[in-house]
Design an enzyme around this catalytic site. Structure first.
Site, mmCIF file in Angstrom:
data_model
loop_
_atom_site.group_PDB
_atom_site.id
_atom_site.type_symbol
_atom_site.label_atom_id
_atom_site.label_comp_id
_atom_site.label_asym_id
_atom_site.label_seq_id
_atom_site.Cartn_x
_atom_site.Cartn_y
_atom_site.Cartn_z
ATOM 1 N N TYR A 8 -36.836 -21.990 13.229
ATOM 2 C CA TYR A 8 -37.284 -23.535 13.526
ATOM 3 C C TYR A 8 -37.736 -24.030 11.952
ATOM 4 O O TYR A 8 -38.584 -25.024 12.070
ATOM 5 C CB TYR A 8 -38.411 -23.744 14.257
ATOM 6 N N SER A 9 -37.515 -23.550 11.096
ATOM 7 C CA SER A 9 -38.145 -23.630 9.794
ATOM 8 C C SER A 9 -37.755 -24.929 9.313
ATOM 9 O O SER A 9 -36.499 -25.516 9.051
ATOM 10 C CB SER A 9 -37.754 -22.624 8.734
ATOM 11 N N ASN A 10 -38.935 -25.599 8.806
ATOM 12 C CA ASN A 10 -38.774 -26.886 7.908
ATOM 13 C C ASN A 10 -37.970 -26.747 6.667
ATOM 14 O O ASN A 10 -37.271 -27.679 6.044
ATOM 15 C CB ASN A 10 -40.091 -27.678 7.598
ATOM 16 N N HIS A 11 -38.325 -25.606 5.891
ATOM 17 C CA HIS A 11 -37.712 -25.249 4.667
ATOM 18 C C HIS A 11 -36.352 -25.101 5.013
ATOM 19 O O HIS A 11 -35.815 -25.530 4.078
ATOM 20 C CB HIS A 11 -38.303 -23.647 4.189
ATOM 21 N N ILE A 12 -35.857 -24.252 5.873
ATOM 22 C CA ILE A 12 -34.188 -24.131 6.217
ATOM 23 C C ILE A 12 -33.417 -25.407 6.156
ATOM 24 O O ILE A 12 -32.609 -25.804 5.719
ATOM 25 C CB ILE A 12 -33.949 -23.238 7.580
#
Ligand SMILES: *Cc1c(COP(=O)(O)O)cnc(C)c1O
Length: 300
Positions: free
Chosen positions: A67-71
């Site tokens: 769920y990463s914002n970075h991805i």
């Protein structure tokens, strides 16, 4: 390569508790900097993207949770600035893809998975070598996007803030890896105090990581900073009813959207510290909206 960024707005909030406690609170709306590469993730990527281009790389590879914002941000940045992107996701594949990974995949990101045990060793040379055998040469953006090159991008954020509110006393930010906090410390004046609100339990350990990110910036006279570790609401990505109520209250009173992992916990903490009289009368406080709102999307 040119990465165009407009200066993001600063918005003052009004509330009787601010008046009662003699403080002013401003929100730095860095969530508005880009529709997909939101907030601090673009700040931290900027000089990494420039370096990757300079070194002739065509591929970015990074790591993250599902769920990463970075991805999400790396996928969008790759599409916008002309890099292929590869994500190594912690854990097993779950189909259909969740909204974060489905967006990433729609931007052309290739998604691979790594078991949790190997994932813990992902920064070891031999693990990276194996990944290179599979995917070819790449520019490695670390998980969460924090490294030495992330700091100058965040310094630009701090510079914007001090131009917008010249005599400010406090800057508050959410912390995951601490890279954003380190950049704000490195870019702020000596008489501004920086408060970090870890999104995870036991966030005290971040102090040494922050010191590490600051190692190239110790020549400057750095401001005081403090980690406020009381607002994790049970741990990373944990939520409680009072946090969700707070998100609704901020949405209806100020039309500002927050997410429950980082920004809501930080701002809840700031409101609570104001109520408790933590800030001296006359304080001007800036809370940074670091973005991350993709997590609120339930899919198109
Ligand atoms: C990633 C993230 C953070 C944490 O930033 P760090 O530099 O890792 O401390 C804070 N807020 C939001 C919205 C994020 O997406």
């Amino acid at each position: 390569m040119i990465i165009n960024q407009e200066v993001t707005p600063i918005q003052e909030l009004s509330n009787p508790i601010f008046e009662q406690n003699g403080v002013r609170l401003f929100i730095k709306r860095d969530d508005l900097n880009h529709p997909a590469i939101s907030g601090n993730k673009l700040r931290k990527l900027k000089y990494n993207l420039i370096k990757a281009k300079e070194q002739g790389h065509t591929k970015l590879l990074t790591f993250g949770g599902a769920y990463s914002n970075h991805i999400y941000a790396v996928a969008a940045a790759g599409a916008e600035f002309g890099f292929e992107t590869i994500a190594i996701i912690r854990g097993e594949e779950h189909l259909p893809l969740n909204p974060t990974l489905s967006f990433a995949s729609s931007k052309g990101m290739k998604i691979d998975y790594m078991d949790r045990t190997t994932f813990r060793q992902k920064d070891n040379e031999d693990v990276l070598e194996k990944i290179k055998e599979k995917w070819g040469d790449f520019y490695h953006v670390p998980m969460g996007g924090s490294n030495d090159l992330a700091i100058p991008g965040v310094i630009e954020l701090a510079t914007e803030i001090k131009n917008q509110i010249p005599d400010l006393n406090y800057i508050c930010t959410a912390c995951g890896t601490g890279g954003t906090m380190a950049g704000i410390i490195a870019g702020s004046d000596k008489d501004t105090k920086i408060l970090g609100f870890p999104a995870l339990k036991g966030g005290e350990f971040l102090a040494k990581d922050i010191d590490q990110y600051l190692h190239l910036h110790q020549n400057n006279e750095l401001p005081d900073w403090e980690l406020i570790c009381d607002y994790h609401f049970g741990g990373y990505a944990k939520k409680k009813p009072e946090l969700l109520e707070f998100i609704e209250k901020i949405q209806s009173e100020y039309q500002i959207e927050l997410e429950f992992i980082y920004t809501a916990k930080m701002l809840y903490g700031v409101f609570d510290l104001i109520k408790k009289g933590y800030f001296p009368k006359g304080s001007k406080i800036v809370a940074v909206h670091t973005g991350g709102l993709q997590i609120n999307k339930k899919g198109e």
